[in-house]
Design a protein around this motif. Structure first.
Motif, PDB file in Angstrom:
ATOM      1  N   SER A  82      -8.404   9.267  49.172  1.00 30.81           N
ATOM      2  CA  SER A  82      -9.418  10.126  49.798  1.00 30.81           C
ATOM      3  C   SER A  82     -10.702   9.361  50.113  1.00 30.81           C
ATOM      4  CB  SER A  82      -9.739  11.311  48.885  1.00 30.81           C
ATOM      5  OG  SER A  82     -10.383  10.863  47.699  1.00 30.81           O
ATOM      6  N   GLY A  83     -10.915   8.240  49.444  1.00 32.68           N
ATOM      7  CA  GLY A  83     -12.094   7.424  49.705  1.00 32.68           C
ATOM      8  C   GLY A  83     -13.338   7.831  48.942  1.00 32.68           C
ATOM      9  N   ILE A  84     -13.226   8.805  48.029  1.00 31.30           N
ATOM     10  CA  ILE A  84     -14.433   9.252  47.312  1.00 31.30           C
ATOM     11  C   ILE A  84     -14.849   8.256  46.230  1.00 31.30           C
ATOM     12  CG2 ILE A  84     -14.055  11.689  47.799  1.00 31.30           C
ATOM     13  CD1 ILE A  84     -12.959  12.001  44.962  1.00 31.30           C
ATOM     14  N   VAL A  85     -13.888   7.457  45.754  1.00 37.33           N
ATOM     15  CA  VAL A  85     -14.202   6.415  44.774  1.00 37.33           C
ATOM     16  C   VAL A  85     -13.366   5.182  45.083  1.00 37.33           C
ATOM     17  CG1 VAL A  85     -14.893   7.925  42.869  1.00 37.33           C
ATOM     18  CG2 VAL A  85     -12.479   7.347  43.162  1.00 37.33           C
ATOM     19  N   SER A  86     -13.776   4.072  44.527  1.00 37.33           N
ATOM     20  CA  SER A  86     -13.035   2.817  44.702  1.00 37.33           C
ATOM     21  C   SER A  86     -11.813   2.815  43.776  1.00 37.33           C
ATOM     22  CB  SER A  86     -13.938   1.633  44.358  1.00 37.33           C
ATOM     23  OG  SER A  86     -14.290   1.677  42.983  1.00 37.33           O
ATOM     24  N   PRO A  87     -10.846   1.930  44.015  1.00 39.07           N
ATOM     25  CA  PRO A  87      -9.693   1.819  43.109  1.00 39.07           C
ATOM     26  C   PRO A  87     -10.118   1.525  41.667  1.00 39.07           C
ATOM     27  CG  PRO A  87      -9.265   0.613  45.133  1.00 39.07           C
ATOM     28  CD  PRO A  87     -10.693   1.046  45.191  1.00 39.07           C
ATOM     29  N   GLN A  88     -11.218   0.764  41.514  1.00 37.98           N
ATOM     30  CA  GLN A  88     -11.696   0.433  40.168  1.00 37.98           C
ATOM     31  C   GLN A  88     -12.108   1.679  39.389  1.00 37.98           C
ATOM     32  OE1 GLN A  88     -12.576  -1.109  42.942  1.00 37.98           O
ATOM     33  NE2 GLN A  88     -12.018  -3.262  42.649  1.00 37.98           N
ATOM     34  N   VAL A  89     -12.672   2.665  40.090  1.00 38.35           N
ATOM     35  CA  VAL A  89     -13.067   3.908  39.433  1.00 38.35           C
ATOM     36  C   VAL A  89     -11.854   4.829  39.263  1.00 38.35           C
ATOM     37  CG1 VAL A  89     -14.492   5.995  39.605  1.00 38.35           C
ATOM     38  CG2 VAL A  89     -15.420   3.787  40.328  1.00 38.35           C
ATOM     39  N   ALA A  90     -11.037   4.952  40.306  1.00 36.39           N
ATOM     40  CA  ALA A  90      -9.871   5.837  40.265  1.00 36.39           C
ATOM     41  C   ALA A  90      -8.919   5.466  39.126  1.00 36.39           C
ATOM     42  CB  ALA A  90      -9.128   5.803  41.601  1.00 36.39           C
ATOM     43  N   PHE A  91      -8.742   4.163  38.917  1.00 37.62           N
ATOM     44  CA  PHE A  91      -7.846   3.697  37.853  1.00 37.62           C
ATOM     45  C   PHE A  91      -8.626   3.125  36.672  1.00 37.62           C
ATOM     46  CE2 PHE A  91      -5.286   3.625  41.702  1.00 37.62           C
ATOM     47  CZ  PHE A  91      -4.082   4.174  41.272  1.00 37.62           C
ATOM     48  N   GLY A  92      -9.914   3.458  36.600  1.00 38.98           N
ATOM     49  CA  GLY A  92     -10.778   2.917  35.558  1.00 38.98           C
ATOM     50  C   GLY A  92     -10.408   3.345  34.151  1.00 38.98           C
ATOM     51  N   SER A  93      -9.691   4.464  34.019  1.00 37.16           N
ATOM     52  CA  SER A  93      -9.332   4.950  32.685  1.00 37.16           C
ATOM     53  C   SER A  93      -8.416   3.975  31.947  1.00 37.16           C
ATOM     54  CB  SER A  93      -8.659   6.322  32.784  1.00 37.16           C
ATOM     55  OG  SER A  93      -7.508   6.263  33.604  1.00 37.16           O
ATOM     56  N   TRP A  94      -7.699   3.134  32.721  1.00 36.00           N
ATOM     57  CA  TRP A  94      -6.803   2.161  32.082  1.00 36.00           C
ATOM     58  C   TRP A  94      -7.587   1.101  31.313  1.00 36.00           C
ATOM     59  CZ3 TRP A  94      -1.749   2.594  31.283  1.00 36.00           C
ATOM     60  CH2 TRP A  94      -1.034   3.522  32.054  1.00 36.00           C
ATOM     61  N   THR A  95      -8.856   0.981  31.585  1.00 27.20           N
ATOM     62  CA  THR A  95      -9.683   0.019  30.844  1.00 27.20           C
ATOM     63  C   THR A  95     -10.395   0.686  29.669  1.00 27.20           C
ATOM     64  OG1 THR A  95     -11.648   0.388  32.237  1.00 27.20           O
ATOM     65  CG2 THR A  95     -10.079  -1.296  32.958  1.00 27.20           C
ATOM     66  N   SER A  96     -10.190   1.982  29.478  1.00 29.54           N
ATOM     67  CA  SER A  96     -10.850   2.687  28.378  1.00 29.54           C
ATOM     68  C   SER A  96     -10.086   2.455  27.072  1.00 29.54           C
ATOM     69  CB  SER A  96     -10.926   4.189  28.659  1.00 29.54           C
ATOM     70  OG  SER A  96      -9.656   4.792  28.537  1.00 29.54           O
ATOM     71  N   ALA A  97     -10.813   2.493  25.968  1.00 30.58           N
ATOM     72  CA  ALA A  97     -10.203   2.273  24.656  1.00 30.58           C
ATOM     73  C   ALA A  97      -9.186   3.349  24.325  1.00 30.58           C
ATOM     74  CB  ALA A  97     -11.300   2.238  23.587  1.00 30.58           C
ATOM     75  N   THR A  98      -9.429   4.581  24.789  1.00 35.55           N
ATOM     76  CA  THR A  98      -8.560   5.704  24.425  1.00 35.55           C
ATOM     77  C   THR A  98      -7.115   5.472  24.856  1.00 35.55           C
ATOM     78  OG1 THR A  98     -10.415   7.236  24.627  1.00 35.55           O
ATOM     79  CG2 THR A  98      -8.223   8.191  24.624  1.00 35.55           C
ATOM     80  N   VAL A  99      -6.907   4.967  26.066  1.00 37.83           N
ATOM     81  CA  VAL A  99      -5.547   4.742  26.562  1.00 37.83           C
ATOM     82  C   VAL A  99      -4.800   3.768  25.663  1.00 37.83           C
ATOM     83  CG1 VAL A  99      -4.189   3.743  28.443  1.00 37.83           C
ATOM     84  CG2 VAL A  99      -6.075   5.290  28.956  1.00 37.83           C
ATOM     85  N   TRP A 100      -5.474   2.711  25.227  1.00 37.60           N
ATOM     86  CA  TRP A 100      -4.812   1.708  24.402  1.00 37.60           C
ATOM     87  C   TRP A 100      -4.682   2.174  22.959  1.00 37.60           C
ATOM     88  CZ3 TRP A 100      -2.126  -1.255  27.211  1.00 37.60           C
ATOM     89  CH2 TRP A 100      -2.518  -1.479  28.528  1.00 37.60           C
ATOM     90  N   MET A 101      -5.571   3.060  22.525  1.00 34.66           N
ATOM     91  CA  MET A 101      -5.386   3.709  21.222  1.00 34.66           C
ATOM     92  C   MET A 101      -4.133   4.576  21.248  1.00 34.66           C
ATOM     93  SD  MET A 101      -9.273   4.831  20.173  1.00 34.66           S
ATOM     94  CE  MET A 101      -8.722   5.916  18.859  1.00 34.66           C
ATOM     95  N   VAL A 102      -3.953   5.317  22.343  1.00 33.30           N
ATOM     96  CA  VAL A 102      -2.774   6.168  22.485  1.00 33.30           C
ATOM     97  C   VAL A 102      -1.510   5.319  22.512  1.00 33.30           C
ATOM     98  CG1 VAL A 102      -1.550   7.720  24.047  1.00 33.30           C
ATOM     99  CG2 VAL A 102      -3.992   8.063  23.619  1.00 33.30           C
ATOM    100  N   CYS A 103      -1.540   4.212  23.242  1.00 29.69           N
ATOM    101  CA  CYS A 103      -0.388   3.306  23.317  1.00 29.69           C
ATOM    102  C   CYS A 103      -0.024   2.790  21.924  1.00 29.69           C
ATOM    103  CB  CYS A 103      -0.693   2.149  24.263  1.00 29.69           C
ATOM    104  SG  CYS A 103       0.688   1.006  24.491  1.00 29.69           S
ATOM    105  N   GLY A 104      -1.034   2.301  21.200  1.00 26.72           N
ATOM    106  CA  GLY A 104      -0.800   1.823  19.845  1.00 26.72           C
ATOM    107  C   GLY A 104      -0.340   2.932  18.919  1.00 26.72           C
ATOM    108  N   GLY A 105      -0.934   4.128  19.098  1.00 20.16           N
ATOM    109  CA  GLY A 105      -0.552   5.268  18.269  1.00 20.16           C
ATOM    110  C   GLY A 105       0.898   5.683  18.484  1.00 20.16           C
ATOM    111  N   LEU A 106       1.363   5.620  19.729  1.00 19.80           N
ATOM    112  CA  LEU A 106       2.762   5.955  20.026  1.00 19.80           C
ATOM    113  C   LEU A 106       3.712   4.961  19.365  1.00 19.80           C
ATOM    114  CD1 LEU A 106       2.610   6.941  23.819  1.00 19.80           C
ATOM    115  CD2 LEU A 106       3.090   8.452  21.891  1.00 19.80           C
ATOM    116  N   ILE A 107       3.386   3.662  19.440  1.00 15.95           N
ATOM    117  CA  ILE A 107       4.222   2.646  18.791  1.00 15.95           C
ATOM    118  C   ILE A 107       4.224   2.865  17.279  1.00 15.95           C
ATOM    119  CG2 ILE A 107       4.496   0.178  18.337  1.00 15.95           C
ATOM    120  CD1 ILE A 107       3.154  -0.334  21.080  1.00 15.95           C
TER     121      ILE A 107
END
Length: 473
Positions: A82-107
């Motif tokens: 849509s162009g409202i944000v850059s790819p860095q913002v749209a997929f920025g959650s992948w750089t957040s600690a929470t996503v990697w906490m969830v990944c580690g928590g699942l393992i």
């Protein structure tokens, strides 16, 4: 008999098709209505497009019209295209600690399940809870609260794993019974963050308060003084749901001896289980001291799961990694991205500017309820951290201009973090929902009940007590 069975199957298929058709109609209608709202200096084009995409995806997620993986990929792609944000913002959650906490928590949770430690813990909890469904429900709630206290509100992933293990040990399938146990665990493990000390939440609030009242410090009991009644609202919600679900009639209540026997059959801890216990203690210990040594919590959820596969420990197997629910990880990242994009396009400021003009000259209770309303609405498009980060300072400044204690405004905002209806609005609820033991229908019903009790409790109990003890000025 065969014809009757075929007819029944055809009717079910027809009902599902109609349900999906209605769901898709709603998912298109609501965004279309937003699209026709004219833009202005406060309601920008980017904000309108954000709301159209977000409402479209929220309805799809709420009505489960698409698989989790598809929704998880689709939402950030729409934000980017849509162009409202850059790819860095749209997929920025992948750089957040929470996503990697969830990944580690699942393992972490899958390895503990594979070696049998989750089952052992589950049977122990069931045994100590008296072997009744109500006992297990409250046991899960207090496990969540205890892990919250011990880890300074960082134990929700561990609690989710334990509660999932309890549901499996009870042979529960996705149903209202399993949903209530998961609900009990999550409101204890994640919900009580609003009344216990959460370093992340209160660091944001303290920063906002220092902007209007230099030198202000948040104490360990600040949250409990203002929002401690939340624990009572949780217990009341569980009591009502236990009554509504008629849990006294469950066959499970007659199986106490069976679970005692199963626990005894497990025998002594195996060497692998002992290693699992040590790693669990290590993780909880790290979560407890992380705030004092000023290290990120996410380190614990990265290092401990890796240790599970290291030589000399090796409690994890490759087969466990192959069974991980990776679509859930995409789904979590996508839902967290709503908050990032919402903050980028100014959703919080829009809500504040929209509602603040009506506050002048209104009663204190009305103002507090408006604060709760803004927080509730913001929560649909912002994570709790994004809400606090984006709205705590404006709320404090508004309160000062209205001659109200700015901490009251911040506490109302914090309280509204638990005024939610859908799993994606909170990482803890999202993970518990992702384990597959809760249906969306039951989740919504339980959260709607809690919402009603929280609002009524605020008006009838909390606000009068704040006024009585002079906390409003």
């Amino acid at each position: 008999m065969e014809k009757t069975g075929l007819r029944h199957a055809e009717v079910q298929v027809h009902q599902i098709q109609w349900k999906n058709a209605i769901g898709w109609f709603i998912s298109i209608l609501l965004p279309a209505l937003i699209a026709f709202v004219p833009t202005s200096h406060t309601f920008s084009h980017n904000l309108k497009v954000f709301l159209v995409i977000t409402v479209f995806m929220i309805v799809i997620i709420a009505l489960e019209l698409l698989p989790k993986l598809v929704s998880g990929i689709m939402m950030p792609m729409l934000y980017m295209i849509s162009g409202i944000v850059s790819p860095q913002v749209a997929f920025g959650s992948w750089t957040s600690a929470t996503v990697w906490m969830v990944c580690g928590g699942l393992i972490f949770s899958n390895v503990l399940d594979d070696i049998g430690l989750l089952r052992r813990i589950a049977y122990y909890v069931i045994k100590k809870s008296g072997g009744t469904y109500a006992g297990v429900t409250f046991g899960c709630f207090f496990i969540g609260v205890a892990l919250n206290v011990v880890t300074f509100s960082n134990g929700w992933l561990v609690a989710s794993a334990v509660i999932y293990g309890i549901c499996k040990a009870m042979d529960l399938k996705p149903s209202k019974e399993s949903s209530l146990i998961c609900f009990a665990g999550t409101i204890g493990a994640t919900g009580c963050c609003i009344c216990l000390y959460d370093p992340g939440y209160f660091a944001i609030i303290e920063t906002a308060m220092n902007s209007v009242r230099p030198g202000f410090k948040v104490s360990l009991l600040t949250g409990f003084i203002y929002n401690g009644a939340f624990v009572i609202w949780c217990i009341l919600s569980l009591l009502i749901l236990l009554k509504v679900y008629k849990t006294k009639d469950l066959k499970f209540n007659d199986r106490k001896g069976v679970f005692d026997e199963k626990y005894q059959q497990l025998g002594k801890l195996s060497t692998t289980e002992k290693k699992g216990v040590l790693l669990t203690v290590l993780l909880l210990a790290y979560l407890s001291i992380a705030m004092f040594v000023r290290l990120p919590v996410v380190y614990g959820f990265i290092v401990v799961p890796i240790l599970m596969f290291m030589p000399g420990i090796r409690v994890g197997k490759m087969s466990v990694l192959k069974r991980l629910d990776f679509p859930l990880l995409f789904f979590v990242a996508s839902c967290l991205g709503i908050g990032l994009v919402g903050a980028h396009v100014g959703f919080g400021a829009f809500l504040t500017n929209l509602i603040v003009p009506i506050l002048a000259g209104k009663s204190m209770l009305f103002i507090c309820l408006v604060f709760l309303l803004i927080g509730t609405l913001a929560h649909f498009c912002m994570t709790p951290y994004a809400m606090l980060g984006g709205l705590a300072l404006p709320f404090a400044q508004i309160a000062i201009s209205l001659n109200i204690n700015p901490l009251v405004a911040c506490m109302c905002l914090l309280y509204s973090c638990e005024l939610l209806f859908l799993p994606y609005q909170s990482a803890g609820n999202l993970i518990m929902y992702g384990y597959g033991m809760m249906t969306m229908k039951d989740f919504f019903k339980e959260m709607a009940l809690k919402f009603g009790i929280m609002v009524a409790g605020f008006v009838l109990v909390m606000f009068p007590l704040w006024n009585l003890f002079g906390l409003l000025r």
